[in-house]
Enzyme design. Structure first.
Site, PDB file in Angstrom:
ATOM      1  N   GLY A  13       0.821  -1.220   0.000  1.00 35.03           N
ATOM      2  CA  GLY A  13       0.000   0.000   0.000  1.00 35.03           C
ATOM      3  C   GLY A  13       0.847   1.258   0.000  1.00 35.03           C
ATOM      4  O   GLY A  13       1.928   1.273   0.581  1.00 35.03           O
ATOM      5  N   ARG A  55       1.500  -5.969  -4.971  1.00 34.82           N
ATOM      6  CA  ARG A  55       1.696  -6.843  -3.823  1.00 34.82           C
ATOM      7  C   ARG A  55       2.319  -8.194  -4.185  1.00 34.82           C
ATOM      8  O   ARG A  55       2.291  -9.133  -3.385  1.00 34.82           O
ATOM      9  CB  ARG A  55       0.370  -7.070  -3.093  1.00 34.82           C
ATOM     10  N   ASP A 108       6.598  -7.497   4.748  1.00 35.19           N
ATOM     11  CA  ASP A 108       6.670  -8.524   3.703  1.00 35.19           C
ATOM     12  C   ASP A 108       7.730  -8.186   2.655  1.00 35.19           C
ATOM     13  O   ASP A 108       8.530  -9.044   2.268  1.00 35.19           O
ATOM     14  CB  ASP A 108       5.318  -8.645   2.982  1.00 35.19           C
ATOM     15  N   LYS A 110       8.628   1.411   5.074  1.00 35.74           N
ATOM     16  CA  LYS A 110       7.412   2.122   4.674  1.00 35.74           C
ATOM     17  C   LYS A 110       6.200   1.416   5.219  1.00 35.74           C
ATOM     18  O   LYS A 110       6.067   0.211   5.035  1.00 35.74           O
ATOM     19  CB  LYS A 110       7.309   2.143   3.151  1.00 35.74           C
ATOM     20  N   THR A 111       5.323   2.077   5.913  1.00 38.27           N
ATOM     21  CA  THR A 111       3.973   1.589   6.189  1.00 38.27           C
ATOM     22  C   THR A 111       3.229   2.593   7.045  1.00 38.27           C
ATOM     23  O   THR A 111       3.755   3.087   8.042  1.00 38.27           O
ATOM     24  CB  THR A 111       3.926   0.206   6.865  1.00 38.27           C
ATOM     25  N   ASP A 161       0.827   1.845   8.809  1.00 42.79           N
ATOM     26  CA  ASP A 161       0.405   1.126  10.017  1.00 42.79           C
ATOM     27  C   ASP A 161       1.342   1.329  11.202  1.00 42.79           C
ATOM     28  O   ASP A 161       0.963   1.088  12.343  1.00 42.79           O
ATOM     29  CB  ASP A 161       0.306  -0.377   9.739  1.00 42.79           C
TER      30      ASP A 161
END
Lengths: 490, 490
Positions: free
Chosen positions: A38, A102, A133, A159-160, A162
């Site tokens: 994402g 992805r 991942d 990167k995220t 979340d």
């Protein structure tokens, strides 16, 4: 950008940056880069830092972007990134310069394809911009390249949105700051609406399926009346009934004070954090194919299923993805909870005046214009990546330390990916994967929330952070609380 | 605030402001104020302008706020607004200083109660901050007070995020600018996500049940692939099938170009703009009580109902409000449309890869921190209101003209409410009400949109306005295009 004057020295396990000698290469570098998973705000700034530093290392250096994520690497679909691309995208949100995807690197065939692309393009380095991942893939690819005697340097960038890719070595991932500010603004606006309109109960679901860092940060930013943290729900083994009862109790206490309005935050992952629902979901996924027979469920799961609102029962039983799996990410937990609360209020003949409104904030925050923190931090991550490649430190993650202090005191680091790995069973076999960082219930962020949340229940201490001002340098509560030297912030 | 040096002169029907003599009263004024209807950003600035001007007119003047909207007036629930309240709330979003409500003044008993509160408090003036309904109430109350020989001056202030309270006399309502900027930011972020993730079709519903000004302004701000404007759908008498077919066609054209993603905007009011659905809704509302019998529907309506996704059929038939009415505002039109598109794609065995995501933006934009335009404009509206009361111009609406030019050239006006009134049949009798302004399909805003929208379908010319910067003075496309002197903008 002082990175060009920085040399990497190995100190124990970490490559520390020491601003010692100026080291310009006599030869140019050719570096590949890709986005994966994402989007998160700051991606373009990573590219900018990477591009500018490569050009400083040698003016003929080239940056090649793979298109559409790891799939672009496997298929060798790439484009040369030009200065005009950087100028157009720097400080903007979005992964649209390259696209993302992805696709995972999992099989020997995948690694062979990646190696082939790297060899064809004669890459000196390859930067993976992604989450756990992606960086796991980067680690395994680096190992594979080493075996194949290919000298391409593999670097990961954290990167995220979340915020679950962090550790003793990585203080935060880029994108978390911007995403929580976007959601915080919206939650603040909605809270103001609640105390203006005086009649709505807002159920707000936030992205964050495994970890609840986003919900926790947003709660500290805006002081809602109630916030669920998946890690706590899991830890306390809360049942659905208990969760519903907690909301009902809150609404009744507030109604007694004449307050028929409330703001409730819940993370996307709440649904799977409730143990009995997780069991039900697992049983449902095991039921053969689409619309499997309810009677194959355990007695407990059947009872639970039948206690859910009809629409949800139907969705769980019949609406499967192409692989026949329950589509957990499509479950509107905020509506499920609200419907169950409504039912319970009716059963109790409660006098609460209940007008629920539902919101989900997620996609709004992934491609937002990056905050000043995220542009600055991401740019530095790009610089570090270029330097790691210059110095051939493969299988490392770019890192910047001291983020809670002034940017002038930030320290560049390279962290060997192996230090971030743990063991996990996936598809029946134990694999080395990057560990996700969950909310630490004993940590300073959750503890501050826990200390303050009782006051937020009845008093309406809502905070409304307002729209992000691009010239304001702020850091998240999470980063501030987790970092000891936050007193250094200018 | 130069308002204190302004005198009101009647010129034809409009009270024009002329910066002539300084006129400070020898006596103080006592003025009531209330919010009514949904919140809009700028409300606190109206209070600030009103408060400061009243204090300049006479230092002993008082501002009294009624609590919880018009209901507070009827029940005489009020509080004195202090300087500290103004300082705390100015330039902030929300109607929380006083609260708001939707109680209407309709009966003789209501007017008698309002008169009683006005007499008890000995008010020299009363300011209604609200939309068309509220200002209609203000008009009728003013008439009633005149008959009763009460000399309280009634003034209306044009508030609504929907932007449908405008005319030759009122260029825009406050709140529209901020709300569209909040939605525009989110739509821009989501569009960036669409071209980054490359796999989602976003259906975004926006507030605006009768008029589509919000959707139109947001379309001009962000250039989505498709935008529905209720007024056009109504005008073209589009059927649900035609609307679905248009989306399907768009997705197929895009898929042919390798683009399996899109951004589609629709106004809340779309559902009622589709003629056959409007008829169905009317028939359903007439069906006796809850869950009325389907077989009493006309053949056409029954066929339409049965063509809808099951969840929507059930909702329309069984989920009624306490008065037995269909809850139109709860219909998630974006999901209805997306489900019907999915069904049609399957029927056609289309190769479009369709991953829909759904959003509704409304409450996020009503209490946002006001834009610089809205704080400035709303403050001026407050000043004008105080001056209208000073000069006993009752039954007027505060107005500021020349908004598309520099604020230094803005002109204060008072507009007699009767100039804004039209006739409408409500509850079986013709009544004088403030006219809602719908999107003018021949006007410059819609025409610009119509001219450009074809280009937006296939080219991805998405614009992402980013977060509102509080120090930027901007005006909406709508205001700019509707106003001739926009070249004056600094």
């Amino acid at each position: 950008m002082e990175g060009i004057q920085i040399e990497w020295v190995e100190s124990g396990d970490i490559f520390l940056a020491s601003p010692a000698t100026k080291k310009i290469l006599s030869q140019s570098l050719k570096v590949g880069v890709l986005f994966s998973g994402g989007p998160a705000s700051g991606g373009n700034d990573v590219l900018a830092g990477l591009y500018h530093t490569l050009k400083k290392i040698h003016p003929d250096s080239e940056l090649i972007g793979f298109l559409g994520g790891p799939f672009g690497l496997l298929e060798n679909r790439a484009k040369k990134i030009e200065l005009s691309d950087i100028e157009k995208h720097q400080k903007q949100g979005g992964f649209d310069l390259l696209g993302t995807g992805r696709t995972k690197l999992e099989t020997e065939a995948d690694y062979a394809k990646a190696l082939s692309a790297i060899e064809t393009l004669k890459l000196d380095g390859l930067v993976f911009i992604g989450g756990d991942d992606t960086n796991t893939n980067a680690y395994h690819l680096a190992t594979h390249l080493e075996k194949a005697n290919n000298r391409c340097t593999i670097v990961g960038v954290p990167k995220t949105i979340d915020g679950d890719l962090k550790s003793a070595y990585i203080e935060t991932s880029f994108g978390f700051d911007t995403a929580t500010r976007v959601y915080g603004e919206l939650i603040g606006n909605i809270s103001k609406d609640a105390i203006s309109s005086l009649k709505y109960t807002h159920f707000i679901r936030l992205m964050g399926r495994t970890a609840s860092h986003i919900a926790l940060e947003c709660a500290l930013m805006t002081h809602p009346n109630l916030t669920y943290i998946s890690e706590e729900v899991l830890n306390k083994k809360l049942t659905l009934k208990e969760v519903v009862e907690e909301v009902v109790e809150l609404l009744e206490m507030r109604a007694k004070r004449g307050k028929n309005y409330a703001v409730i935050l819940l993370p996307e992952g709440l649904i799977e954090a409730i143990f009995e629902i997780k069991v039900l979901l697992q049983e449902l996924s095991r039921l053969e194919a689409k619309g499997g027979d309810k009677k194959d469920l355990s007695k407990e799961s059947l009872t639970l299923l039948q206690s859910l609102p009809e629409d949800f029962q139907r969705m769980l039983l019949f609406e499967r993805d192409p692989h026949g799996n329950v589509q957990v990410s499509k479950i509107e937990t905020e509506k499920l909870l609200s419907l169950m609360v409504e039912k319970r209020l009716k059963e109790k003949k409660s006098e609460v005046s209940f007008n629920p409104l539902h919101h989900f904030f997620g996609y709004e925050g992934r491609c937002a214009t990056p905050s000043l923190f995220d542009t600055t931090y991401s740019y530095e991550l790009g610089c570090v990546s270029a330097l790691l490649i210059r110095d051939k430190r493969s299988s490392t993650m770019a890192s910047v330390k001291g983020l809670a202090g002034s940017p002038s005191t930030w320290r560049m680091q390279g962290v060997p990916l192996r230090l971030l790995m743990g063991q996990e069973e996936r598809k029946g076999r134990v694999q080395a994967v990057i560990k996700k960082s969950l909310v630490d219930l004993g940590g300073p962020v959750f503890q501050k929330f826990k200390k303050e949340r009782e006051n937020w229940k009845l008093e309406d201490g809502y905070l409304s952070p307002g729209p992000m001002q691009l010239s304001n340098f702020l850091i998240t509560n999470t980063l501030k609380l987790e970092n000891k030297n936050f007193s250094e912030i200018p």
